[in-house]
Design a protein around this motif. Sequence first.
Motif, PDB file in Angstrom:
ATOM      1  N   ARG A 115      43.399  46.059  33.636  1.00  7.80           N
ATOM      2  CA  ARG A 115      42.338  45.214  33.079  1.00  7.80           C
ATOM      3  C   ARG A 115      41.810  45.801  31.764  1.00  7.80           C
ATOM      4  N   VAL A 133      50.146  44.046  39.718  1.00 14.25           N
ATOM      5  CA  VAL A 133      49.906  45.456  40.033  1.00 14.25           C
ATOM      6  C   VAL A 133      51.002  45.980  40.958  1.00 14.25           C
ATOM      7  N   MET A 161      44.688  48.648  38.939  1.00 15.33           N
ATOM      8  CA  MET A 161      44.076  47.373  38.577  1.00 15.33           C
ATOM      9  C   MET A 161      43.068  47.577  37.455  1.00 15.33           C
ATOM     10  N   LEU A 171      43.110  42.856  43.976  1.00 14.73           N
ATOM     11  CA  LEU A 171      44.318  43.151  43.204  1.00 14.73           C
ATOM     12  C   LEU A 171      45.028  41.848  42.856  1.00 14.73           C
TER      13      LEU A 171
END
Length: 397
Positions: A293, A228, A289, A224
């Motif tokens: 992304r 986050v 996460m 992570l």
Amino acid sequence: MSEFRMPSLGADMESGTLVEWNIRPGDRVERGQVVAVVETQKGAIDVEIWEAGTVERLVVEEGDKVPVGEVLALVRGEGEDAGREAPAARPTPEAPGTPDIAPPPARATPEAPAAGERLRISPAARKRAAELGLDPAGVSGSGAGGSITLDDIERVAEAGEPAPSARAAPTADAHAAMRQAIAAAMARSKREIPHYYLGHTLCVEPALAWLEAYNVERPVAERLIFPVLQLRAVALALRQVPELNGWYLDGKFHAARGVHLGVAIALRGGGLVAPALRDADRLSPDAMMSALRDLLTRARQDRLRSSELTAAGLTITNLGDLGVESMQGVIYPAQVALVGFGCIVERPWVRDGQVVAARCLHASLAADHRVTDGAIGARFLNQLTDYLQEPERLWPT
């Protein structure tokens, strides 16, 4: 008969260019299905439809520039007769919605385009082809009506035919158009929204210790990152202070139906977008996460969806990676708040009566005084601070 209209994909959008249809008359469409690609000043957007039915007629042709709110297509609902005219009256505008998303149905194999037909290619596919030095005219399209998709370009690239080339830089005209769009939205924000600002410096040693313990035995690709935790803390704080989660429209506040956070993303060629990370209060650490992304990747590939540009009830901007320690943001209309984070810096901190070195950051809130006041904003910042100083509360077991 329902009317599928050009959506508003931001406070700065007045019109968009319909560059690709993914449907044809007679096709069945489902809620959440991507049916078109629209080019705006901030790039190409996949546009979804939120009514199931059968496509009766495509009103707008590819390449047409269409004002927001104009009819793009007519969709026949269940049990309706073919050929029935759509109602003439335009529906009353509503607050930005956060409809439940259903996965689009699998596409049937399309027919190949006729010889001599204008090349049909999505903006994302065209951009990727330029990056690879590939002539798209020689690619077989698998999209609707034989249109060339990003997957088609990637398939050819994986076969080893083209050699990668340097990323094509955006044109000066495209960059100027995006800056004008951002300027229009921010000018409207400062003109119409009575901002108030609050800020707070907090110690993030507990949150960083939690993060380090979480990542210690994980592969680098699965670790992570600190943003986050920031996103999660904001999402949970909004549960406690929902007055900051929504939009100010038609003279009143409309509360969001979920906690969907706009994430400000700087684009490689300049400018920015702020698509929504959906249900940020429900995602596990790994799911958040992964979602973050994915959002970053697609934003920089012109592969965002229309719902991601309209769902956010509050936007977060983080300039910490650029060394900025604090910021006072400008609210994105018609939202009513924006949260800003600076970089993590080591500062003197008093702990148990002793001055120690501690890692700290500055969090700021810009909020709309028509909807909330400083007391509500302070309550939100206090909740945000509590979650980052007691990180075990972020994802309680």
